[in-house]
Design a protein around this motif. Structure first.
Motif, PDB file in Angstrom:
ATOM      1  N   ARG A  82       0.955  -1.240  -0.014  1.00  8.84           N
ATOM      2  CA  ARG A  82      -0.059   0.002   0.017  1.00  8.84           C
ATOM      3  C   ARG A  82       0.905   1.228  -0.001  1.00  8.84           C
ATOM      4  O   ARG A  82       2.039   1.268   0.657  1.00  8.84           O
ATOM      5  CB  ARG A  82      -1.047   0.003   1.114  1.00  8.84           C
ATOM      6  CG  ARG A  82      -1.824  -1.277   1.291  1.00  8.84           C
ATOM      7  CD  ARG A  82      -3.048  -0.926   2.178  1.00  8.84           C
ATOM      8  NE  ARG A  82      -3.807  -2.142   2.152  1.00  8.84           N
ATOM      9  CZ  ARG A  82      -4.741  -2.432   1.602  1.00  8.84           C
ATOM     10  NH1 ARG A  82      -5.039  -1.769   0.241  1.00  8.84           N
ATOM     11  NH2 ARG A  82      -5.176  -3.630   1.665  1.00  8.84           N
ATOM     12  N   SER A  83       0.452   2.226  -0.640  1.00  8.35           N
ATOM     13  CA  SER A  83       1.229   3.482  -0.822  1.00  8.35           C
ATOM     14  C   SER A  83       0.774   4.349   0.599  1.00  8.35           C
ATOM     15  O   SER A  83      -0.178   4.099   1.212  1.00  8.35           O
ATOM     16  CB  SER A  83       0.678   4.325  -2.089  1.00  8.35           C
ATOM     17  OG  SER A  83      -0.506   4.930  -1.909  1.00  8.35           O
ATOM     18  N   LYS A 131      -0.364   7.214   0.810  1.00  6.67           N
ATOM     19  CA  LYS A 131      -1.562   8.092   0.532  1.00  6.67           C
ATOM     20  C   LYS A 131      -2.663   7.066   1.052  1.00  6.67           C
ATOM     21  O   LYS A 131      -3.589   7.713   1.565  1.00  6.67           O
ATOM     22  CB  LYS A 131      -1.415   8.500  -0.643  1.00  6.67           C
ATOM     23  CG  LYS A 131      -0.466   9.340  -1.207  1.00  6.67           C
ATOM     24  CD  LYS A 131      -0.756   9.871  -2.870  1.00  6.67           C
ATOM     25  CE  LYS A 131       0.037  10.547  -3.153  1.00  6.67           C
ATOM     26  NZ  LYS A 131       0.249  11.212  -4.732  1.00  6.67           N
ATOM     27  N   GLU A 132      -2.572   5.726   0.528  1.00  8.28           N
ATOM     28  CA  GLU A 132      -3.787   4.969   1.080  1.00  8.28           C
ATOM     29  C   GLU A 132      -3.759   4.801   2.701  1.00  8.28           C
ATOM     30  O   GLU A 132      -4.769   4.522   2.928  1.00  8.28           O
ATOM     31  CB  GLU A 132      -3.467   3.634   0.369  1.00  8.28           C
ATOM     32  CG  GLU A 132      -3.621   3.473  -1.180  1.00  8.28           C
ATOM     33  CD  GLU A 132      -3.587   2.215  -1.400  1.00  8.28           C
ATOM     34  OE1 GLU A 132      -4.336   1.271  -1.300  1.00  8.28           O
ATOM     35  OE2 GLU A 132      -2.521   1.976  -2.108  1.00  8.28           O
TER      36      GLU A 132
END
Length: 83
Positions: free
Chosen positions: A45-46, A48-49
């Motif tokens: 997951r980035s 941002k997520e």
């Protein structure tokens, strides 16, 4: 139980059920975690997520300045001799 074959290049195709369980689509990245001789595959997951992952409905967001103030206050409190 799902399984796949490793190619001579060390590659494999994740079975459809595994991709579905992790919510993976083309272009997604995966992470491998090795624990006690076992490997766990996680959807990468980035950052941002992760926004809001720790949010609680009963607590307002805290600014970076407020965080810095709280950290400074706690450090000062710990540095003071106990009475």
């Amino acid at each position: 139980m799902q399984e796949s074959t490793i190619t001579v290049k060390g590659q494999t195709t994740l079975p459809r059920d595994v991709r579905a369980a992790l919510g993976l689509t083309s272009g997604d990245r995966v992470r491998y975690v090795i624990l006690d001789g076992e490997v766990r595959i996680l959807k990468a997951r980035s950052v941002k997520e992760l926004r809001g992952a720790l949010a609680r409905s009963d607590q307002r967001p805290v600014s970076l300045d407020e965080m810095d103030e709280a950290i400074g206050a706690a450090a000062t409190e710990r540095a003071l001799p106990e009475r």
